[in-house]
Design a protein around this motif. Structure first.
Motif, PDB file in Angstrom:
ATOM      1  N   LYS A 146      40.550  33.649  41.941  1.00  0.00           N
ATOM      2  CA  LYS A 146      39.965  34.511  42.977  1.00  0.00           C
ATOM      3  C   LYS A 146      40.005  35.976  42.536  1.00  0.00           C
ATOM      4  CE  LYS A 146      41.258  31.213  46.556  1.00  0.00           C
ATOM      5  NZ  LYS A 146      42.161  30.887  47.678  1.00  0.00           N
ATOM      6  N   VAL A 147      41.080  36.341  41.858  1.00  0.00           N
ATOM      7  CA  VAL A 147      41.175  37.706  41.336  1.00  0.00           C
ATOM      8  C   VAL A 147      40.057  37.965  40.329  1.00  0.00           C
ATOM      9  CG1 VAL A 147      42.606  39.304  40.008  1.00  0.00           C
ATOM     10  CG2 VAL A 147      43.665  37.830  41.733  1.00  0.00           C
ATOM     11  N   ARG A 148      39.773  36.987  39.483  1.00  0.00           N
ATOM     12  CA  ARG A 148      38.709  37.120  38.482  1.00  0.00           C
ATOM     13  C   ARG A 148      37.364  37.402  39.138  1.00  0.00           C
ATOM     14  NH1 ARG A 148      34.796  34.024  36.853  1.00  0.00           N
ATOM     15  NH2 ARG A 148      35.544  32.246  38.059  1.00  0.00           N
ATOM     16  N   VAL A 149      37.056  36.675  40.190  1.00  0.00           N
ATOM     17  CA  VAL A 149      35.794  36.901  40.903  1.00  0.00           C
ATOM     18  C   VAL A 149      35.783  38.286  41.525  1.00  0.00           C
ATOM     19  CG1 VAL A 149      34.348  36.130  42.818  1.00  0.00           C
ATOM     20  CG2 VAL A 149      35.437  34.445  41.329  1.00  0.00           C
ATOM     21  N   GLY A 150      36.926  38.682  42.054  1.00  0.00           N
ATOM     22  CA  GLY A 150      37.008  39.982  42.706  1.00  0.00           C
ATOM     23  C   GLY A 150      36.809  41.150  41.769  1.00  0.00           C
ATOM     24  N   ILE A 151      37.340  41.051  40.554  1.00  0.00           N
ATOM     25  CA  ILE A 151      37.192  42.181  39.627  1.00  0.00           C
ATOM     26  C   ILE A 151      35.903  42.075  38.810  1.00  0.00           C
ATOM     27  CG2 ILE A 151      39.679  42.504  39.499  1.00  0.00           C
ATOM     28  CD1 ILE A 151      39.590  41.337  36.664  1.00  0.00           C
TER      29      ILE A 151
ATOM     30  N   SER B 135      33.019  41.229  39.724  1.00  0.00           N
ATOM     31  CA  SER B 135      31.849  41.708  40.467  1.00  0.00           C
ATOM     32  C   SER B 135      31.617  43.200  40.260  1.00  0.00           C
ATOM     33  CB  SER B 135      32.028  41.415  41.960  1.00  0.00           C
ATOM     34  OG  SER B 135      33.219  42.037  42.441  1.00  0.00           O
ATOM     35  N   ASP B 136      32.614  43.892  39.730  1.00  0.00           N
ATOM     36  CA  ASP B 136      32.466  45.300  39.378  1.00  0.00           C
ATOM     37  C   ASP B 136      31.686  45.369  38.058  1.00  0.00           C
ATOM     38  OD1 ASP B 136      32.847  47.930  38.393  1.00  0.00           O
ATOM     39  OD2 ASP B 136      34.758  48.115  39.448  1.00  0.00           O
ATOM     40  N   SER B 137      30.516  45.998  38.074  1.00  0.00           N
ATOM     41  CA  SER B 137      29.659  46.030  36.891  1.00  0.00           C
ATOM     42  C   SER B 137      30.323  46.722  35.709  1.00  0.00           C
ATOM     43  CB  SER B 137      28.328  46.715  37.215  1.00  0.00           C
ATOM     44  OG  SER B 137      28.544  48.059  37.640  1.00  0.00           O
ATOM     45  N   ARG B 138      31.298  47.571  35.974  1.00  0.00           N
ATOM     46  CA  ARG B 138      32.010  48.233  34.879  1.00  0.00           C
ATOM     47  C   ARG B 138      32.929  47.266  34.140  1.00  0.00           C
ATOM     48  NH1 ARG B 138      34.846  52.736  38.375  1.00  0.00           N
ATOM     49  NH2 ARG B 138      35.157  50.811  39.574  1.00  0.00           N
TER      50      ARG B 138
END
Length: 453
Positions: A251-256, A258-261
């Motif tokens: 879930k953390v992977r999906v959360g971070i 999604s940041d294009s950077r």
């Protein structure tokens, strides 16, 4: 154009074949007579999707040829690519003995000016060493009166440039034919123009040709691989923290991501990276830094984290079943360091299997492509391994299943069949590939990387 590729390993064979596909006349050279004969008979020494068919097609057309005679190849070539191995030395640096041996051969046999291209992954400053080595051999030829001073002056017009490769094993053909960038390091504008023309068919739809000085080009390869390895080790370290605090790294992977950077590439937690590039190049870059008075704290940590990560999955098994595994059998799915290759170099499976078998465990293993490499090279001395013909046969009466390499055929297995064959319905997933809730509903005990209890 007329090209020679010295070295028919992974990079050399893919490079030569793809250039031939675009209509260039290519001669691939190797000192291994057996390998050259096999290539002439359509036997490819490595597994790479699409490569075998492309080699055969171009060999039949005559655009791709193979030889052990470097002198003959040089006579027929205007551009010479050095694509030999640069194995890791004892001190972590890249061993240049094969690169410089080729440079000597070029100096001994060239009979007209050529552009020499360093395609191998080499440290900053290698182009200068290659140039010096070739010149020394030309000097000897003048001294021995093999060539006249006039011929010598003509041959001195050779040039050396850097052209690092960025091929992903398992997707190398697509990477070469449709590159996201072509990096050329050259100090000579004429040589830069020739290489740009050579690569033009691969970059027609979008300007991907990046020209720079030689040392920057040499550095670019190491920096790129170190950056990707850093992302992997960073995410694996986050996974450890997630387990400790009770979070879910998926879930953390999906959360971070999604940041294009940041993006989603190379942030999948797992049981460590392997292969011929990342481990070797990270260590070589560390050595380059130290040799030049720089303390590479991040780069050093990347490799340390990866070494520890390769122990994570076996430790989970040991935590579950105990230190003494002499009466246990484990099914292993996947041996190669990544899918779509038979490459076992630095593969996490080697560490994981050795950690389990030295505690007495028996292993039943299956991999779609890498079992011969495992049997004959990387795990050949381990007598506690049985290799099976398909993934389900590994499961028969095994105490648990370990997923190590995320091949496509492992993505949607028959979990009812898995449960029926296993002695205990236990899965250790080293790639976080399956759905935790679904497996628990089916009665599985499911262990992932980076998921706290």
């Amino acid at each position: 154009m007329k090209l020679s590729i010295i070295g028919t390993g992974y990079v050399g064979l893919v490079t030569g074949t793809c250039f031939a596909e675009m209509g260039n006349s290519v001669i691939c050279v190797d000192i291994d007579k057996n390998k050259i004969e096999k290539l002439k008979n359509g036997i490819i020494p490595i597994y790479e999707p699409g490569l075998s068919e492309m080699v055969e097609r171009n060999y039949q057309k005559g655009t791709l040829n193979f030889t052990t005679d470097i002198k003959e190849a040089l006579e027929k070539s205007d551009i010479v690519f050095i694509a030999v191995g640069t194995p890791q030395g004892e001190d972590g640096s890249a061993d240049l003995q094969y690169v410089l041996a080729v440079a000597k051969d070029i100096g001994r046999h060239m009979n007209h000016p050529v552009i020499v291209v360093d395609k191998s992954t080499v440290p900053v400053g290698t182009a200068d060493k290659v140039r010096e080595t070739i010149k020394k051999e030309l000097d000897k030829r003048v001294e021995n009166k093999e060539i006249t001073p006039g011929e010598y002056e003509d041959l001195l017009q050779f040039d050396v440039v850097s052209n690092p490769e960025f091929l992903k094993e398992g997707d190398a053909i697509a990477d070469f034919m449709k590159p996201d960038r072509v990096v050329i390091g050259a100090d000579n504008h004429k040589s830069m123009g020739v290489l740009k023309e050579l690569y033009a068919p691969f970059t027609r739809n979008h300007e991907r040709f990046i020209g720079m000085d030689i040392k920057s080009a040499e550095m670019t390869k190491y920096a790129a691989n170190a950056m990707l390895a850093t992302k992997i080790s960073f995410m694996n370290e986050i996974a450890r923290i997630c387990e400790a605090v009770g979070a879910d790294v998926n879930k953390v992977r999906v959360g971070i991501g999604s940041d294009s950077r940041i993006g989603y590439s190379f942030i999948y937690p797992g049981c460590g990276y392997g292969g011929s590039c990342f481990p070797k190049d990270v260590k070589a870059l560390e050595k380059i830094a130290l040799d030049n008075g720089v303390k590479p704290k991040i780069i050093r940590a990347v490799e340390e984290v990866n070494k520890e990560q390769k122990l994570i999955l076996s430790q989970k098994v040991i935590n579950r079943f105990g230190e003494d595994l002499s009466d246990k059998v484990f099914a292993v799915w996947g041996l190669s360091f990544k899918p779509e290759t038979d490459d076992m170099r630095e593969a996490p499976s080697i560490t994981i299997i050795n950690e389990l078998t030295k505690r007495g465990a028996k292993i039943k293993a299956y991999d779609p492509k890498a079992m011969e490499e495992a049997k004959n090279f990387y795990l050949k001395d381990n007598k506690n391994i049985e290799y099976t013909e398909n993934k389900y046969d590994t499961l028969n009466k095994a105490d648990a299943m370990l997923l190590i390499t995320e091949w496509k055929e492992f993505r949607s297995p028959d979990f009812y069949e898995i449960k029926k064959r296993l002695k205990n319905p236990i899965i250790f997933d080293g790639r976080n590939q399956y759905n935790k809730d679904k497996l628990e509903e089916l009665g599985f005990e499911y262990h992932q990387i980076g998921v706290g209890s």
